[in-house]
Write an enzyme that holds these catalytic residues in place. Sequence first.
Site, short mmCIF file in Angstrom:
data_model
loop_
_atom_site.label_atom_id
_atom_site.label_comp_id
_atom_site.label_asym_id
_atom_site.label_seq_id
_atom_site.Cartn_x
_atom_site.Cartn_y
_atom_site.Cartn_z
N GLY A 49 -32.67 -3.37 11.29
CA GLY A 49 -31.46 -2.55 11.75
C GLY A 49 -32.04 -2.14 13.38
O GLY A 49 -31.05 -1.52 14.28
N LEU A 83 -33.76 -6.78 16.03
CA LEU A 83 -34.72 -8.02 16.20
C LEU A 83 -34.62 -8.96 15.54
O LEU A 83 -35.36 -9.77 15.29
CB LEU A 83 -36.13 -7.20 15.74
CG LEU A 83 -36.64 -5.92 16.50
CD1 LEU A 83 -37.78 -5.37 15.98
CD2 LEU A 83 -36.57 -6.04 17.95
N ASP A 136 -31.29 -16.26 18.89
CA ASP A 136 -32.34 -15.87 17.72
C ASP A 136 -33.19 -16.88 17.14
O ASP A 136 -34.26 -16.81 16.90
CB ASP A 136 -31.47 -15.02 16.94
CG ASP A 136 -30.69 -14.09 17.79
OD1 ASP A 136 -30.96 -13.93 18.79
OD2 ASP A 136 -29.44 -13.33 17.01
C1 GLA Z 1 -27.17 -11.60 19.47
C2 GLA Z 1 -26.56 -13.17 19.21
C3 GLA Z 1 -27.33 -13.84 20.18
C4 GLA Z 1 -26.87 -13.58 21.71
C5 GLA Z 1 -27.18 -12.07 21.80
C6 GLA Z 1 -26.66 -11.45 22.96
O1 GLA Z 1 -28.35 -11.43 19.25
O2 GLA Z 1 -27.04 -13.45 17.77
O3 GLA Z 1 -27.01 -15.45 19.75
O4 GLA Z 1 -25.71 -13.80 21.97
O5 GLA Z 1 -26.73 -11.36 20.80
O6 GLA Z 1 -27.33 -12.14 24.09
#
Ligand code: GLA
Length: 383
Positions: free
Chosen positions: A122, A125, A172
């Site tokens: 939460g 990360l 991510d």
């Molecule tokens: C989340 C999404 C990413 C990106 C960020 C904002 O973490 O999973 O793909 O868009 O928000 O930058």
Amino acid sequence: MKESLSASFEKIFARKPEVLAQAPGRIEFIGNHTDYNGGYVMGVALDKVVTVALAKRSDRKLCFARAKYGDKVFVDLDNPAKQPKELNWVNYPLGVFKFLVEAGLKADCGFDMLDCSNLPSGAGLSSSAAIELSSAFAMSKLYGFEADLKTLVKIGRKCENEFLGMPCGILDQGVSGYGKKDSIVYIDCLTEEFSNYPLPSNCRFWLFNSTKKHALVDGLYAARHNECMQAAKILSGDGEQKLLRAFNSADLEAVKDKMSDAVYRRAKHVIEENARVLEAKKLLLSGDIAGVGKLLNASHESSRRLFENSCEELDFLVDTVSPMKGVYGARLSGGGFGGAVMALTDESFSQADAEKVAKIYEGKFGKKPAVFTCSSGDGAKLV
Ligand code: GLA
């Protein structure tokens, strides 16, 4: 973690796992909502990971278990359909499995799977990318499916976009896949090129988790995604439809009258944020960390005023921590609408300083934010 996961697996499934893999969570360093707009972004893989253990079964069932809760969910290998909301945790590895099969993985039988994590949950990360990448590595190995890293990263994103319905970009999964200890992952999200740059050795990351989560966070993320696509459509006009990455501030000003104020401000954030990422890359390479810190602050300011994905709690944390001694800069990290603030500091910033921030925050909001420092770590791998 590997040993204790293996032991739990043996306890639950009465045999040893055949394959183990781990993948890290990430910090979004700079590049906010730029990824799905084909832009630039930088992230850092953490030394906190999700680890998964797998072994083949003799039937055609996929069994997903959680060490923490001791529950098991069975899904038919031949019908890997999305599970209902209360079983959403299954959908991450299940979606990855489905798209691995679509990409050519041959599953002659089912598997038992168990995962565990030392990633604070939460805190924004990206534990979801960590489970996707660790699953992708472990499943590929289990069935002898040869896929390169980029394919596995893209399957992780596909799982989010097409299985879970979250229109995220590649940040991510890209960072969880391509991370390297002591380095930053830089991504050109249009060409999907991933590079690593050294992190300055005297820098530290501090995370302040507001523990606030907007009730509509998924809907708000999708709404911002939509606004960006609208802006890109207007900017593209009748010509080839391009993403916001293709445009600069002058292009935007030229069509300002054709869009709502909100759409204009979302596009302005993304266009200027892309420029900040490129500048941050240059400054990092030249060792100007103070300059990078200013860009982190500017990024947050833009989230606050233009993209409107910050909130009172995150603004308060940034305003409290950024002027402190030893702090280069601070910003919300990730999608926004709650979650955590990341501060980039030098080595003089201490736990006592972080506790001071937590105390001031508690004085204002009546609850303490979770505060911790983290180090960079390696990307997804078999363990
Ligand atoms: C989340 C999404 C990413 C990106 C960020 C904002 O973490 O999973 O793909 O868009 O928000 O930058």
